[in-house]
Design an enzyme around this catalytic site. Sequence first.
Site, PDB file in Angstrom:
ATOM      1  N   PRO A 145      13.976  -4.343  20.797  1.00  0.00           N
ATOM      2  CA  PRO A 145      14.773  -3.666  21.998  1.00  0.00           C
ATOM      3  C   PRO A 145      15.158  -4.817  22.930  1.00  0.00           C
ATOM      4  CG  PRO A 145      12.295  -3.416  22.238  1.00  0.00           C
ATOM      5  CD  PRO A 145      12.500  -4.101  21.000  1.00  0.00           C
ATOM      6  N   ASP A 170      13.856  -9.698  24.264  1.00  0.00           N
ATOM      7  CA  ASP A 170      12.961  -8.694  23.628  1.00  0.00           C
ATOM      8  C   ASP A 170      12.024  -7.912  24.517  1.00  0.00           C
ATOM      9  OD1 ASP A 170      10.988  -7.206  22.243  1.00  0.00           O
ATOM     10  OD2 ASP A 170      10.638  -8.753  21.087  1.00  0.00           O
ATOM     11  N   HIS A 171      12.526  -6.771  24.906  1.00  0.00           N
ATOM     12  CA  HIS A 171      11.956  -6.143  26.211  1.00  0.00           C
ATOM     13  C   HIS A 171      10.206  -5.925  26.073  1.00  0.00           C
ATOM     14  CE1 HIS A 171      11.820  -4.240  30.018  1.00  0.00           C
ATOM     15  NE2 HIS A 171      13.526  -3.747  29.969  1.00  0.00           N
ATOM     16  N   ARG A 172       9.742  -5.946  24.694  1.00  0.00           N
ATOM     17  CA  ARG A 172       8.516  -5.975  24.604  1.00  0.00           C
ATOM     18  C   ARG A 172       7.894  -7.005  25.240  1.00  0.00           C
ATOM     19  NH1 ARG A 172       8.218  -5.508  18.043  1.00  0.00           N
ATOM     20  NH2 ARG A 172       9.641  -7.513  18.462  1.00  0.00           N
ATOM     21  N   VAL A 173       8.235  -7.860  25.110  1.00  0.00           N
ATOM     22  CA  VAL A 173       7.532  -9.377  25.830  1.00  0.00           C
ATOM     23  C   VAL A 173       8.161  -9.635  27.160  1.00  0.00           C
ATOM     24  CG1 VAL A 173       7.260 -11.477  25.295  1.00  0.00           C
ATOM     25  CG2 VAL A 173       7.386 -10.265  23.144  1.00  0.00           C
TER      26      VAL A 173
END
Length: 442
Positions: free
Chosen positions: A239, A414-417
């Site tokens: 994402p 990376d919006h997960r991180v």
Amino acid sequence: MATNIEMPKLSDTMTEGTLLTWHKKVGDSVEIGDIIAEVETDKANMEVEAFDEGTITSILIQEGEKAPIGGVLAVLDGDGADSAPASEPAAASEEAPAADDAPASSSPAPAASTSSDGSRIKSSPLARKVASETGVDISTLTGSGPGGRIIRADVDAAAGSGSSQPSQAANAAAGLVAAIKARTGGSTAPAASAAPAAAPAAPAKAIEATAKEGDQTIPLSSMRKIIAERLLTSKQTIPHFYLHVEVDVAPLLELRKQINAQAEQTHGNKYSVNDFVLKAAINATQAVPAVNASFKGDSIIQFEHVGMSVAISVEDGLVTPVIKEAETKSLLQISREVKDMAARAREKKLKPNEFDGGTITVSNLGAWGVESFDAIVNPPQSLIISVGAAAEKPVVKNGEIVPGLRMNVGVSCDHRVVDGAVAAQFLAELKKLLEQPALMLI
């Protein structure tokens, strides 16, 4: 005994290689450690080293041809009958050992390797194994492989035509069906109470262009295939979000001018704007370590060292060699290392381990006059920095419009991180270092 020389796996993303040059020919003797060929991978040109000794009796992959990992390139000490041809390596590496090499108590009898008149049948081990399993009389077949060798495709064709006895697999399947019928009263249909398995959704098919007369169809190089696969995976599974800032680079350009003037009288190294960008990015990563991380399923790995991947344009695409433990290196060391990697990248002389260990990437299109762009995250990293060209433009300073030098710097995350606030903090630190470049030299 014949020994196959196979296509080695020379990088973590390599699936096939192109044989560029043979350094040995048929009849040449080979010692362990000899460089026998040069292969083009998806990242660089690599030398192939011999792991066995003997005399080359046949070469199956010619210069300019491709072979998958495990594909047979040549044969040592063979007579042309015992080596698997290049068309079968992948299957051969995945199958069990040939039947004539396995204990008789656990394998079917091997297919005959000699004809009725006692002459030797030219066939690959895999072909003989499949023939043994399917009951095909290999001595009745005509080979379509190199030199008339019988290969698996010949055996499969004979088995499919009904000219052979039922295979062991077919017999086993028939026995299984009979057993199911006996237990279910003659029906092989599933019980009514069993819920049907949901059919997996078919993946969306890409819309492909149609080549017309006069159009040129260019086969993908190994490098271009890997680029396509990795970037598609990145956009489909990561994402992304994007942030940009505008940087006043007039102080940096002035400092660079002074340092280069002094460098000419000492070590002679000429610094580029990108050298300062890399150094600033490394220092900013240390200041905001949350961006120096990678997503891993149910956890996030935060790296101890900064592995600075540098995007370098080459003829076939793009490579990203890594400055390892970059936080320990001076501006001079970074500048020299990047120059060396760039030169060897364009000659395809980089080594596989020089692509390992990257934790953050810088992509600079300023040399092409591009002022702003959004890069694609380089997995498994979580952030990539995009750097545009320094351009003169009117700016407001102390209430007045004056000429200024501005450069657009962006990040793709990376919006997960990386959350938005963390990325903004990183960009602010990067902007500070670029606008006050003396700070990165302390």
